[in-house]
Design a protein around this motif. Structure first.
Motif, PDB file in Angstrom:
ATOM      1  N   ASP A 275      -4.542  -9.619  -7.243  1.00 31.75           N
ATOM      2  CA  ASP A 275      -5.805  -9.105  -6.886  1.00 31.75           C
ATOM      3  C   ASP A 275      -5.675  -8.496  -5.470  1.00 31.75           C
ATOM      4  OD1 ASP A 275      -8.200  -8.640  -7.579  1.00 31.75           O
ATOM      5  OD2 ASP A 275      -9.031 -10.307  -7.325  1.00 31.75           O
ATOM      6  N   ILE A 276      -6.614  -7.618  -5.021  1.00 34.43           N
ATOM      7  CA  ILE A 276      -6.533  -7.006  -3.843  1.00 34.43           C
ATOM      8  C   ILE A 276      -8.211  -6.851  -3.477  1.00 34.43           C
ATOM      9  CG2 ILE A 276      -6.358  -4.673  -5.026  1.00 34.43           C
ATOM     10  CD1 ILE A 276      -4.785  -4.217  -2.484  1.00 34.43           C
ATOM     11  N   HIS A 277      -8.707  -7.058  -2.225  1.00 33.83           N
ATOM     12  CA  HIS A 277      -9.968  -6.886  -1.669  1.00 33.83           C
ATOM     13  C   HIS A 277      -9.943  -6.367  -0.231  1.00 33.83           C
ATOM     14  CE1 HIS A 277     -11.865  -7.866  -5.402  1.00 33.83           C
ATOM     15  NE2 HIS A 277     -11.071  -8.632  -5.689  1.00 33.83           N
ATOM     16  N   ILE A 278     -10.980  -5.811   0.145  1.00 28.58           N
ATOM     17  CA  ILE A 278     -10.911  -5.667   1.559  1.00 28.58           C
ATOM     18  C   ILE A 278     -12.243  -5.978   2.318  1.00 28.58           C
ATOM     19  CG2 ILE A 278     -11.389  -3.898   3.203  1.00 28.58           C
ATOM     20  CD1 ILE A 278      -9.879  -1.957   1.166  1.00 28.58           C
ATOM     21  N   SER A 279     -12.199  -6.576   3.299  1.00 29.83           N
ATOM     22  CA  SER A 279     -13.373  -7.326   3.910  1.00 29.83           C
ATOM     23  C   SER A 279     -14.569  -6.349   4.325  1.00 29.83           C
ATOM     24  CB  SER A 279     -13.062  -8.050   5.309  1.00 29.83           C
ATOM     25  OG  SER A 279     -12.413  -6.801   6.171  1.00 29.83           O
ATOM     26  N   ILE A 322      -7.661 -14.151  -9.605  1.00 29.28           N
ATOM     27  CA  ILE A 322      -8.785 -13.419  -9.233  1.00 29.28           C
ATOM     28  C   ILE A 322      -9.256 -13.809  -8.060  1.00 29.28           C
ATOM     29  CG2 ILE A 322     -10.811 -12.237  -9.615  1.00 29.28           C
ATOM     30  CD1 ILE A 322      -8.862 -10.930 -11.333  1.00 29.28           C
ATOM     31  N   PHE A 323      -9.541 -13.415  -6.864  1.00 30.81           N
ATOM     32  CA  PHE A 323     -10.486 -13.816  -5.950  1.00 30.81           C
ATOM     33  C   PHE A 323     -11.476 -12.968  -5.677  1.00 30.81           C
ATOM     34  CE2 PHE A 323      -7.544 -11.210  -3.748  1.00 30.81           C
ATOM     35  CZ  PHE A 323      -8.272 -10.671  -2.552  1.00 30.81           C
ATOM     36  N   ALA A 324     -12.512 -13.344  -4.589  1.00 30.81           N
ATOM     37  CA  ALA A 324     -13.429 -12.584  -4.246  1.00 30.81           C
ATOM     38  C   ALA A 324     -13.904 -12.825  -2.916  1.00 30.81           C
ATOM     39  CB  ALA A 324     -14.744 -12.976  -5.227  1.00 30.81           C
ATOM     40  N   ILE A 325     -14.577 -11.768  -2.167  1.00 29.23           N
ATOM     41  CA  ILE A 325     -15.208 -12.082  -0.888  1.00 29.23           C
ATOM     42  C   ILE A 325     -16.508 -11.811  -0.864  1.00 29.23           C
ATOM     43  CG2 ILE A 325     -15.211 -11.186   1.532  1.00 29.23           C
ATOM     44  CD1 ILE A 325     -12.348 -10.196   1.061  1.00 29.23           C
ATOM     45  N   ASP A 326     -17.496 -12.683  -0.361  1.00 26.98           N
ATOM     46  CA  ASP A 326     -18.752 -12.561  -0.424  1.00 26.98           C
ATOM     47  C   ASP A 326     -19.419 -11.341   0.624  1.00 26.98           C
ATOM     48  OD1 ASP A 326     -20.746 -14.165   2.199  1.00 26.98           O
ATOM     49  OD2 ASP A 326     -18.627 -13.907   2.111  1.00 26.98           O
ATOM     50  N   GLU A 327     -20.480 -10.915   0.352  1.00 29.42           N
ATOM     51  CA  GLU A 327     -21.122  -9.606   1.037  1.00 29.42           C
ATOM     52  C   GLU A 327     -21.199 -10.011   2.404  1.00 29.42           C
ATOM     53  OE1 GLU A 327     -24.628  -8.565  -0.715  1.00 29.42           O
ATOM     54  OE2 GLU A 327     -24.194  -9.290  -2.679  1.00 29.42           O
ATOM     55  N   VAL A 369     -13.431 -15.163 -10.745  1.00 32.73           N
ATOM     56  CA  VAL A 369     -14.600 -15.624  -9.801  1.00 32.73           C
ATOM     57  C   VAL A 369     -15.302 -14.249  -9.431  1.00 32.73           C
ATOM     58  CG1 VAL A 369     -13.073 -15.721  -7.843  1.00 32.73           C
ATOM     59  CG2 VAL A 369     -15.214 -16.678  -7.811  1.00 32.73           C
ATOM     60  N   GLN A 370     -16.423 -14.306  -9.124  1.00 28.93           N
ATOM     61  CA  GLN A 370     -17.462 -13.157  -8.779  1.00 28.93           C
ATOM     62  C   GLN A 370     -18.436 -13.772  -7.867  1.00 28.93           C
ATOM     63  OE1 GLN A 370     -16.280 -10.197  -8.747  1.00 28.93           O
ATOM     64  NE2 GLN A 370     -14.915  -9.943 -10.649  1.00 28.93           N
ATOM     65  N   ILE A 371     -18.656 -12.980  -6.870  1.00 27.02           N
ATOM     66  CA  ILE A 371     -19.864 -13.601  -5.804  1.00 27.02           C
ATOM     67  C   ILE A 371     -20.911 -12.519  -5.676  1.00 27.02           C
ATOM     68  CG2 ILE A 371     -20.375 -14.534  -3.546  1.00 27.02           C
ATOM     69  CD1 ILE A 371     -17.161 -14.923  -3.220  1.00 27.02           C
ATOM     70  N   LYS A 372     -22.452 -13.074  -5.974  1.00 26.66           N
ATOM     71  CA  LYS A 372     -23.406 -12.037  -5.663  1.00 26.66           C
ATOM     72  C   LYS A 372     -24.386 -12.688  -5.045  1.00 26.66           C
ATOM     73  CE  LYS A 372     -25.408  -8.009  -7.130  1.00 26.66           C
ATOM     74  NZ  LYS A 372     -25.050  -6.725  -6.516  1.00 26.66           N
ATOM     75  N   LYS A 373     -25.074 -11.978  -3.926  1.00 29.82           N
ATOM     76  CA  LYS A 373     -26.265 -12.299  -3.421  1.00 29.82           C
ATOM     77  C   LYS A 373     -27.468 -11.720  -4.416  1.00 29.82           C
ATOM     78  CE  LYS A 373     -27.030 -12.759   0.940  1.00 29.82           C
ATOM     79  NZ  LYS A 373     -27.390 -12.255   2.489  1.00 29.82           N
ATOM     80  N   ILE A 374     -28.434 -12.660  -4.698  1.00 26.95           N
ATOM     81  CA  ILE A 374     -29.698 -12.164  -5.587  1.00 26.95           C
ATOM     82  C   ILE A 374     -30.906 -12.569  -5.044  1.00 26.95           C
ATOM     83  CG2 ILE A 374     -30.573 -12.526  -7.916  1.00 26.95           C
ATOM     84  CD1 ILE A 374     -27.689 -13.140  -8.949  1.00 26.95           C
TER      85      ILE A 374
END
Length: 374
Positions: A275-279, A322-327, A369-374
């Motif tokens: 997996d790959i994500h950017i800050s 999978i990994f995730a970064i919060d908003e 894993v998924q992160i979401k501000k609601i």
């Protein structure tokens, strides 16, 4: 005096609105036991990094990948994954006030082994990628969050040079461009990143482009793609070669500018990048390695979009899919499939480095894993 009171009132109302928002973490698993929870929702303490369970659902087979709608009301999942002659996509309604996640409906995935779902920013379209049969399916989304029947389905047959893993196409993700006007499909089996134009106003939104794909190196196995916040760069993690290819991006066109290893140069085998994500600030890129390493590679991104490795962080488990970064960029959460543990890391916003925080969550065969501000 009146202006002072009005300003105070506006500030107070804004603070109430912000405090009313909460950050939620959604977990999926490879779970063939319908009596056990297979999708779980947690609330993330954005100060301490603690996870508190909110709700869960059962009666599902292998919800391998999840995504949350832009408004946070609906969750969409790849279901019946890794199941011969099967595959589906399912929808759920999330109500944080009532602490419920309610099943709405499901549709056939249009191919075996669905592995990735994406929602258009309009909230009106869902796109699913099927790994085993190498296909992509597009669905209209109804106003009540349910998934309508397939509007488009494209099947691919071409493979690449590895006779064990690349005998045919294997679509591994479905990624919208920053403006949501193109759709990119990293194809592990064909060593291609396929591309279509996407017009959300049409009944069949996918149309061919002048450049239908970007060819990657032989036996690289492109898996996931992440766009830089400035919309000028894109980065594709390549599972089989354990590498990241960096691209300049404009109007559906990818131009390669760099290729780097996700693992130390001394490691010549046993890597399996995922997996790959950017800050959110665009300064750092993170990529997970499975196999022998089970870590997160950390890179800086310079003004030209080029990567430089600054270290590795163990995911404290095995097979981080999978990994995730919060908003806010304060937290990174990794899911380890083989050890069934979910680990919260706090990001140092200046250095980009990670430090474990809070208590781990256990979920057998956790896959997403998924992160979401609601």
């Amino acid at each position: 005096m009146k202006q002072t009171i009005s300003l105070f009132l506006i500030t107070f109302l804004i603070s109430i609105s912000l405090s009313a928002q909460n950050t939620y973490v959604f977990l999926g698993s490879y779970n063939r036991d319908k009596t056990a929870a297979s999708i779980l929702v947690y609330q993330l303490d954005t100060v301490k990094g603690k996870l508190t369970q909110v709700t869960s659902v059962k009666n599902l087979i292998n919800p391998s990948f999840l995504t949350v709608s832009p408004n946070g009301k609906y969750v969409y999942a790849c279901t019946d994954s890794k199941t011969p002659n099967a595959g589906s996509v399912s929808s759920f309604e999330f109500n944080p006030q009532n602490k419920t996640l309610t099943f709405l409906n499901k549709q056939p995935s249009g191919g075996e082994n669905p592995v990735y779902v994406s929602v258009h920013k309009s909230g009106k379209w869902l796109v699913n990628g099927n790994y085993t049969e190498g296909s992509v399916s597009v669905y209209p989304l109804l106003e009540n969050g349910k998934i309508d029947s397939i509007a488009q389905n494209f099947q691919y047959q071409d493979g690449s040079v590895n006779k064990e893993r690349q005998t045919r196409s294997h679509i591994h993700s479905t990624i919208f461009s920053p403006q949501y006007d193109y759709l990119f499909l990293p194809d592990l089996g064909a060593d291609k990143i396929r591309c279509y134009q996407f017009d959300a106003t049409q009944k069949q939104p996918l149309t061919a482009t002048e450049t239908p794909f970007t060819k990657t190196d032989p036996e690289s196995g492109p898996r996931h793609l992440s766009f830089h916040p400035n919309q000028k760069f894109a980065y594709c993690i390549e599972e089989m070669s354990g590498t990241i290819s960096a691209y300049g991006y404009e109007n559906g066109i990818l131009q390669k500018i760099q290729k780097v290893n996700t693992h130390p140069d001394t490691l010549t085998e046993g890597f399996e990048s995922s997996d790959i994500h950017i800050s959110p600030d665009g300064k750092f890129l993170y990529a997970t390695n499975r196999g022998k390493e089970n870590n997160i590679a950390i890179f800086t991104i310079d003004e030209k979009g080029l990567l430089a490795n600054i270290g590795y962080q163990s995911t404290l488990g095995k097979h981080p899919r999978i990994f995730a970064i919060d908003e806010t960029g304060k937290f990174l959460i990794a899911s380890n499939v083989l050890t069934g543990n979910v680990v919260v890391f706090k990001r140092n916003l200046k250095t980009g480095l990670l430090k474990k925080t809070g208590k781990e969550v256990q979920l057998e065969n956790v896959s997403c894993v998924q992160i979401k501000k609601i």
